[in-house]
Design a protein around this motif. Structure first.
Motif, PDB file in Angstrom:
ATOM      1  N   HIS A 157       0.902  -1.131   0.053  1.00  0.00           N
ATOM      2  CA  HIS A 157      -0.011  -0.046  -0.324  1.00  0.00           C
ATOM      3  C   HIS A 157       0.904   1.336   0.011  1.00  0.00           C
ATOM      4  CE1 HIS A 157      -3.650  -2.076   0.762  1.00  0.00           C
ATOM      5  NE2 HIS A 157      -2.887  -2.934   1.516  1.00  0.00           N
TER       6      HIS A 157
ATOM      7  N   ASP B 279       0.656   5.246  -1.184  1.00  0.00           N
ATOM      8  CA  ASP B 279      -0.216   6.204  -1.854  1.00  0.00           C
ATOM      9  C   ASP B 279       0.642   7.519  -2.040  1.00  0.00           C
ATOM     10  OD1 ASP B 279      -2.315   4.798  -2.006  1.00  0.00           O
ATOM     11  OD2 ASP B 279      -2.950   5.352   0.079  1.00  0.00           O
TER      12      ASP B 279
ATOM     13  N   TYR C 241      -7.813  13.286  -0.936  1.00  0.00           N
ATOM     14  CA  TYR C 241      -8.263  12.100  -0.184  1.00  0.00           C
ATOM     15  C   TYR C 241      -7.464  11.040   0.362  1.00  0.00           C
ATOM     16  CZ  TYR C 241      -9.847   9.958  -4.313  1.00  0.00           C
ATOM     17  OH  TYR C 241      -9.964   9.494  -5.580  1.00  0.00           O
ATOM     18  N   HIS C 242      -6.065  11.244  -0.211  1.00  0.00           N
ATOM     19  CA  HIS C 242      -5.201  10.256   0.069  1.00  0.00           C
ATOM     20  C   HIS C 242      -4.170  10.711   0.955  1.00  0.00           C
ATOM     21  CE1 HIS C 242      -6.737   7.246  -3.262  1.00  0.00           C
ATOM     22  NE2 HIS C 242      -6.379   6.612  -2.055  1.00  0.00           N
TER      23      HIS C 242
ATOM     24  N   PHE D 106      -2.581   8.378   8.082  1.00  0.00           N
ATOM     25  CA  PHE D 106      -4.038   8.615   8.589  1.00  0.00           C
ATOM     26  C   PHE D 106      -4.613   7.887   9.625  1.00  0.00           C
ATOM     27  CE2 PHE D 106      -5.905   5.059   6.421  1.00  0.00           C
ATOM     28  CZ  PHE D 106      -4.901   4.598   5.764  1.00  0.00           C
TER      29      PHE D 106
ATOM     30  N   MET E 160      -6.967   5.215  10.927  1.00  0.00           N
ATOM     31  CA  MET E 160      -8.043   4.209  10.687  1.00  0.00           C
ATOM     32  C   MET E 160      -8.815   3.954  11.719  1.00  0.00           C
ATOM     33  SD  MET E 160      -7.612   0.630   8.363  1.00  0.00           S
ATOM     34  CE  MET E 160      -6.969   1.174   6.986  1.00  0.00           C
TER      35      MET E 160
ATOM     36  N   TRP F  87      -9.459  -8.125   0.098  1.00  0.00           N
ATOM     37  CA  TRP F  87      -8.395  -7.238   0.845  1.00  0.00           C
ATOM     38  C   TRP F  87      -7.467  -8.063   1.368  1.00  0.00           C
ATOM     39  CZ3 TRP F  87      -5.658  -6.142   5.144  1.00  0.00           C
ATOM     40  CH2 TRP F  87      -4.969  -4.902   5.045  1.00  0.00           C
TER      41      TRP F  87
ATOM     42  N   ILE G  44     -15.270   5.348   1.821  1.00  0.00           N
ATOM     43  CA  ILE G  44     -14.971   5.550   3.180  1.00  0.00           C
ATOM     44  C   ILE G  44     -14.737   4.332   4.174  1.00  0.00           C
ATOM     45  CG2 ILE G  44     -15.950   8.015   3.380  1.00  0.00           C
ATOM     46  CD1 ILE G  44     -18.207   6.834   4.897  1.00  0.00           C
ATOM     47  N   TRP G  45     -15.291   3.525   3.899  1.00  0.00           N
ATOM     48  CA  TRP G  45     -15.207   2.366   5.004  1.00  0.00           C
ATOM     49  C   TRP G  45     -15.129   0.772   4.233  1.00  0.00           C
ATOM     50  CZ3 TRP G  45     -19.201   2.243   9.643  1.00  0.00           C
ATOM     51  CH2 TRP G  45     -18.423   1.679  10.691  1.00  0.00           C
ATOM     52  N   ASN G  46     -14.225   0.232   4.764  1.00  0.00           N
ATOM     53  CA  ASN G  46     -14.047  -0.997   4.111  1.00  0.00           C
ATOM     54  C   ASN G  46     -14.360  -2.239   5.409  1.00  0.00           C
ATOM     55  OD1 ASN G  46     -13.514  -3.307   2.646  1.00  0.00           O
ATOM     56  ND2 ASN G  46     -11.393  -2.517   2.176  1.00  0.00           N
TER      57      ASN G  46
ATOM     58  N   MET H 116     -12.002   2.236   8.610  1.00  0.00           N
ATOM     59  CA  MET H 116     -12.820   3.494   7.993  1.00  0.00           C
ATOM     60  C   MET H 116     -11.823   4.635   8.133  1.00  0.00           C
ATOM     61  SD  MET H 116     -16.178   5.327   8.499  1.00  0.00           S
ATOM     62  CE  MET H 116     -16.632   4.988  10.240  1.00  0.00           C
TER      63      MET H 116
HETATM   64  P1  ATP Z   1      -8.528   3.561  -1.772  1.00  0.00           P
HETATM   65  O1  ATP Z   1      -9.093   2.885  -3.073  1.00  0.00           O
HETATM   66  O2  ATP Z   1      -9.166   4.878  -1.753  1.00  0.00           O
HETATM   67  O3  ATP Z   1      -7.238   3.852  -2.067  1.00  0.00           O
HETATM   68  P2  ATP Z   1      -8.142   1.568  -0.146  1.00  0.00           P
HETATM   69  O4  ATP Z   1      -8.936   0.603  -0.804  1.00  0.00           O
HETATM   70  O5  ATP Z   1      -6.768   1.647  -0.312  1.00  0.00           O
HETATM   71  O6  ATP Z   1      -8.751   2.889  -0.533  1.00  0.00           O
HETATM   72  P3  ATP Z   1      -8.695   0.198   2.384  1.00  0.00           P
HETATM   73  O7  ATP Z   1      -7.239  -0.496   2.288  1.00  0.00           O
HETATM   74  O8  ATP Z   1      -9.855  -0.490   2.174  1.00  0.00           O
HETATM   75  O9  ATP Z   1      -8.353   1.300   1.366  1.00  0.00           O
HETATM   76  O10 ATP Z   1      -8.573   1.004   3.733  1.00  0.00           O
HETATM   77  C1  ATP Z   1      -9.742   1.423   4.394  1.00  0.00           C
HETATM   78  C2  ATP Z   1     -10.085   2.731   4.436  1.00  0.00           C
HETATM   79  O11 ATP Z   1      -9.097   3.529   4.970  1.00  0.00           O
HETATM   80  C3  ATP Z   1     -10.603   3.220   3.193  1.00  0.00           C
HETATM   81  O12 ATP Z   1     -11.791   3.004   3.053  1.00  0.00           O
HETATM   82  C4  ATP Z   1     -10.278   4.585   3.237  1.00  0.00           C
HETATM   83  O13 ATP Z   1     -11.425   5.352   3.913  1.00  0.00           O
HETATM   84  C5  ATP Z   1      -9.205   4.647   4.433  1.00  0.00           C
HETATM   85  N1  ATP Z   1      -7.797   4.992   3.475  1.00  0.00           N
HETATM   86  C6  ATP Z   1      -7.098   4.164   2.634  1.00  0.00           C
HETATM   87  N2  ATP Z   1      -5.967   4.761   2.268  1.00  0.00           N
HETATM   88  C7  ATP Z   1      -6.039   5.981   2.547  1.00  0.00           C
HETATM   89  C8  ATP Z   1      -5.119   7.084   2.487  1.00  0.00           C
HETATM   90  N3  ATP Z   1      -3.962   6.931   1.706  1.00  0.00           N
HETATM   91  N4  ATP Z   1      -5.413   8.280   3.066  1.00  0.00           N
HETATM   92  C9  ATP Z   1      -6.495   8.544   3.947  1.00  0.00           C
HETATM   93  N5  ATP Z   1      -7.537   7.349   3.866  1.00  0.00           N
HETATM   94  C10 ATP Z   1      -7.362   6.097   3.504  1.00  0.00           C
END
Ligand code: ATP
Ligand code: MG
Length: 875
Positions: free
Chosen positions: A74, A76, A85-86, A90, A92, A167, A210-212, A238
């Motif tokens: 992961h 970003d 929004y990344h 952050f 969680m 996931w 927002i939430w997984n 989330m």
């Molecule tokens: P996205 O597709 O938006 O990158 P993700 O699929 O990587 O999200 P998950 O791994 O499922 O996200 O993480 C759970 C939650 O954490 C996400 O629903 C999102 O709200 C939040 N999240 C994920 N990556 C980030 C980030 N880099 N910055 C802020 N919030 C994040």
């Protein structure tokens, strides 16, 4: 409007009301897990519960977890600031079920929280479920679908593929299908124009996940196959900053009260205004507001910026931030550290570790910024040179190698190089850059690659109990083993039901020793921890792995390590007494050779302080204090004065090591002596700086200390002997040093006089060759500098000259060539060229210098006469 603090609290309160235990965030920097550098999801700290390696205290847990997504699966980083929004770091928010509730409750509660507590607009919500995957032989998640149907219209339940709805934490480990909740934050008008459904999972900045909710059912093995987990779990995450933005009705995470404070301070510092756009300046504002959090929280959790591993990741984030303010906010001094007070204050209640160390973290950041700003300026000069050179060349291009050098050495990302290039009507060889980058990646991968096979499990749920506080030898059984290959070397890892071997942790190195299977001896070369497993590293597998194994620790080595560990506690307490209670442990290493203790302190520890510290520790050793070790409640321990380390995770029950309750009380899982007297003697060997605001002491005790002291005394005796046993050694040495420096001064003044004499002599030897003045001579000087000095002297006395001076100094050839500027131009001669073309070969050496004065040295001093002739011939 609800504040971010209230939103966080409501999440935790909601799950507390559903019988969840609220726990603390784990440190952001991960220890004891070779697959991760940083926490990248809330579930990391619970991995062992999913895998069945450890039993949870409670089967329902909720928290807010500091996460960082800048490395590994992961990552970003490049999105951050560019989008809204990344983030790098952050929070969680998460709720977990460890073999307790499953899809039904998880789905019902997430709906209840979002729509009834937070009152989100139901017709802005969409959910996704896993559509199944034929290749993996996984069915569609009907169960989740049927649960959602109870709350939301079926046309808002979308199917997603493996990429979005299955996931995985990393390449191996716990995983499972997931269901995500997305929010459409667009205006009503936009929503009428385009159906929100089509924008889900499509990188639309206003239609975001927002939430997984992940349903942990499998363990991904190394060969890619999936193995069902012993029990089924729920793992949800989330994004707090995204949730706040949705509830506060903002278009960007940066417009919420999580970030506006930092942005405002940045405006005040730079005198620029944040304009909410995609301009580079606005991206810079967002980058700073984001990165300062990641940088400061990781440093507070004990990770200093450095050149490798997790430290390098932090350094790169910091450099990205510096580069943005330097280039796009036109701010050329350290800025990040000035943002720290806002962040520390804002998080004082949630993550107090930052506020508690604000001076230290600020110092580290500031020094790192200063250092990088200097590099950045050098880099800008370098790029200036490159641009000039490329402008003159035919390709009009900055080469891939050069672009990579800018990236690697000066921290210039390719987009900055590209920008500067395009401002100068140049291009960048990007494929060349990519190739260099790839090469470096391959190099570092090859250096650190560890190839780990899956565990062969002989006995399920082997908890590997540690019995080595009291015993150094027991009989046990192997519960699992696997092969690993690192740096081309194959090793095996063994886990025992119970073991006396201490696994490296808290700075204390792992034990070594012998495992004996039916008489077959297997040497343990190291012991390490992986999450909660104690892993014994060996070079081979025994023939009879299922036999009873006699596990015996190397006793002598363990005792030395243990003594060094106890000495570390005595040292820590003495430091706090002598230099102040601001001293906090920043790292320690305890092995059989020495102990190393890093601590926060802003100045060099003086000689007197060192002596005082050493004296206190030795006094405590002679007092032969009994060492008491107790398990107790964490609060109780803190009341006794025990200090918790930053970045360390503690349970409710902690192990406390007490060496006189009034002197040293520490939370510690290491091994210790029974009485301090066992340490015998304590000596500090070195004191030095490791990083901004961090000092390091290296010390030894016991027989190692005695040996070291004897070595020092031995050296002293040798000195005494060399000086012919003077009565007062120090006085005698001082006399020697003073005499030596007086003599040197005398020699220098004599040499200066001699040079003047030689110069007069040389001036008499001036020849006129083709109308120019020529001097060629071999002279007597004691070092190469003498030749240069002579040239400087001659320069003032002549015009239209060419001079070549040679010397044979202890069998080596030395040459200096001096030429006057006009003559050089007229004859197109240059001193370095003369050396290269006419002299280097003759003296078997080389050299260089300025156009008008150059020097050379070589192995062969037999042709110095020829050198003079050759140069003369040039006229
Ligand atoms: P996205 O597709 O938006 O990158 P993700 O699929 O990587 O999200 P998950 O791994 O499922 O996200 O993480 C759970 C939650 O954490 C996400 O629903 C999102 O709200 C939040 N999240 C994920 N990556 C980030 C980030 N880099 N910055 C802020 N919030 C994040
Ligand atoms: Mg992502």
């Amino acid at each position: 409007m609800m504040t971010s603090a209230e939103i966080r609290k409501q999440f935790l309160d909601f799950f507390a009301s559903k019988k969840h235990q609220i726990v603390a965030s784990a440190p952001i920097v991960v220890k004891n897990d070779p697959t991760l550098l940083f926490t990248n999801a809330g579930m990391n700290q619970f991995k062992d519960y999913f895998l069945g390696n450890k039993k949870p205290e409670s089967t329902r847990v909720a928290d807010t977890q500091k996460c960082l997504r800048v490395s590994g699966k992961h990552n970003d980083l490049e999105e951050v600031g560019v989008d809204t929004y990344h983030h790098t770091m952050f929070e969680m928010l998460g709720n977990w079920s460890f073999g307790d509730y499953f899809k039904k409750e998880a789905i019902a509660w997430s709906w209840e929280l979002l729509t009834e507590v937070y009152k989100l607009d139901k017709d802005r919500l969409y959910v996704t479920i896993f559509e199944g995957d034929a290749k993996e032989n996984l069915p569609k998640d009907e169960e989740a679908y049927n649960e959602w149907k109870k709350y939301i219209a079926e046309d808002r339940i979308l199917s997603g593929n493996k990429k979005d709805n299955f996931w995985e934490m990393g390449d191996t480990g716990p995983c499972g299908p997931c269901t995500e909740i997305h929010v459409d934050c667009r205006t009503d008008e936009e929503r009428r124009a385009t159906d929100g459904k089509t924008l889900v999972n499509n990188d639309h900045p206003q239609v975001i996940e927002i939430w997984n909710n992940v349903f942990m059912q499998f363990n991904r093995l190394k060969d890619g196959s999936l193995q069902p987990l012993p029990a089924q779990h729920v793992d949800t995450g989330m994004g707090f900053e995204r949730l706040v933005r949705v509830i506060q009705g903002k278009q960007s995470n940066y417009d919420t009260d999580v970030f506006t404070g930092t942005i405002k301070v940045t405006e005040e510092i730079t005198g620029k205004k944040y304009g909410y756009s995609d301009s580079r300046q606005d991206i810079a504002f967002r980058v700073l507001a984001d990165h300062i959090r990641a940088i400061s929280f990781t440093i507070a959790d004990g990770q200093l910026p450095s050149n490798t591993g997790a430290g390098y990741v932090i350094r790169r984030i910091l450099r990205r931030a510096v580069r943005y303010y330097y280039s796009y906010l036109d701010y050329k001094q350290p800025l990040l550290f000035q943002l720290l007070p806002v962040i520390a204050e804002q998080f004082a209640d949630v993550f107090p570790e930052l506020q508690q160390q604000v001076a230290f973290v600020s110092k580290v950041i500031r020094e790192e910024e200063e250092a990088f700003l200097r590099t950045l300026e050098k880099g800008l000069k370098r790029i200036d040179d490159l641009v000039t050179a490329a402008g003159k060349s035919e390709e009009k291009q900055i080469g891939g190698k050069a672009a990579f050098e800018l990236f690697d050495t000066f921290g210039f990302p390719i987009d900055l190089t590209r920008l500067i290039a395009s401002e100068n009507a140049l291009e960048v060889d990007e494929p060349g850059f990519e190739a260099e980058m790839q090469q470096q990646k391959n190099r570092s991968r090859a250096a650190t690659a560890v190839d780990t096979e899956d565990w062969v499990v002989l006995k399920e749920h082997g908890m590997s109990e540690f019995v080595g506080y009291d015993t150094l030898e027991i009989n046990s059984k192997v519960t699992r083993y696997r092969k690993v290959k690192a740096k081309g070397k194959e090793l095996v890892q063994l886990v025992l039901e119970a073991t006396p071997f201490y696994a490296e942790s808290g700075g204390q190195t792992g034990d070594t020793g012998i495992l004996s299977f039916d008489g077959e001896l297997v040497e343990v070369i190291d012991t390490r921890k992986e999450n909660n497993l104690t892993i014994h590293l060996a070079e081979k597998l025994p023939v009879n792995i299922t036999a009873v194994v006699n596990a015996a620790v190397n006793r002598e080595k363990r005792h030395t390590i243990t003594s060094h560990h106890s000495a570390t506690h005595l040292l820590h307490a003495a430091l706090r007494k002598v230099i102040g209670t601001h001293v906090a442990q920043k790292g320690s290493l305890v092995n059989a050779e020495h102990l190393r203790f890093d601590f926060s302190h802003f100045a060099k520890v003086t000689e007197e302080e060192i002596a005082q510290v050493e004296a206190i520790v030795n006094e405590k050793i002679r007092a032969n204090i009994p060492v008491h070790i107790k398990e107790m409640n964490k609060d109780e321990a803190v009341q006794m004065g025990a200090m918790a380390l930053f970045g360390e995770k503690y349970g409710d029950i902690v192990r406390v090591v007490i060496m006189d309750p009034a002197y040293s009380v520490e939370l510690c899982g290491g091994t210790h002596v029974g009485f301090t007297g066992e340490l015998g003697l304590f000596k500090i060997k070195h004191e030095s700086a490791v990083a901004a605001g961090v000092r390091r002491i290296e010390a030894v005790c016991g027989t190692i200390a005695a040996t070291w002291v004897n070595e020092q005394l031995g050296q002293l005796n040798q000195v005494r002997e060399l000086l012919k046993h003077p009565k007062e050694l120090i006085k005698a040495t001082e006399v020697l040093v003073t005499e030596n420096s007086d003599l040197r001064k005398k020699i220098e003044s004599l040499e200066a006089k001699q040079l003047v004499a030689i110069k007069q002599e040389l001036l008499k030897q001036v020849e006129t060759v083709n109308g120019s003045n020529f001097i060629g001579a071999q002279v007597e000087v004691s070092n190469a500098d003498g030749l240069k000095k002579l040239c400087f002297e001659l320069k003032n006395e002549l015009d239209n000259y060419l001079v070549v001076l040679t010397a044979n100094i202890e069998g080596k050839a030395h040459v200096a060539v001096l030429i006057d500027e006009q003559l050089a131009a007229a004859k197109s001669l240059e001193a370095p060229k003369i050396i290269k073309e006419h002299i280097a070969g003759l003296i078997k050496g080389g050299g260089g210098g300025q156009k008008t004065l150059a020097t050379a040295g070589g192995q062969d001093a037999s042709n110095l006469g020829q050198v003079t002739e050759r140069v003369k011939a040039l006229l």
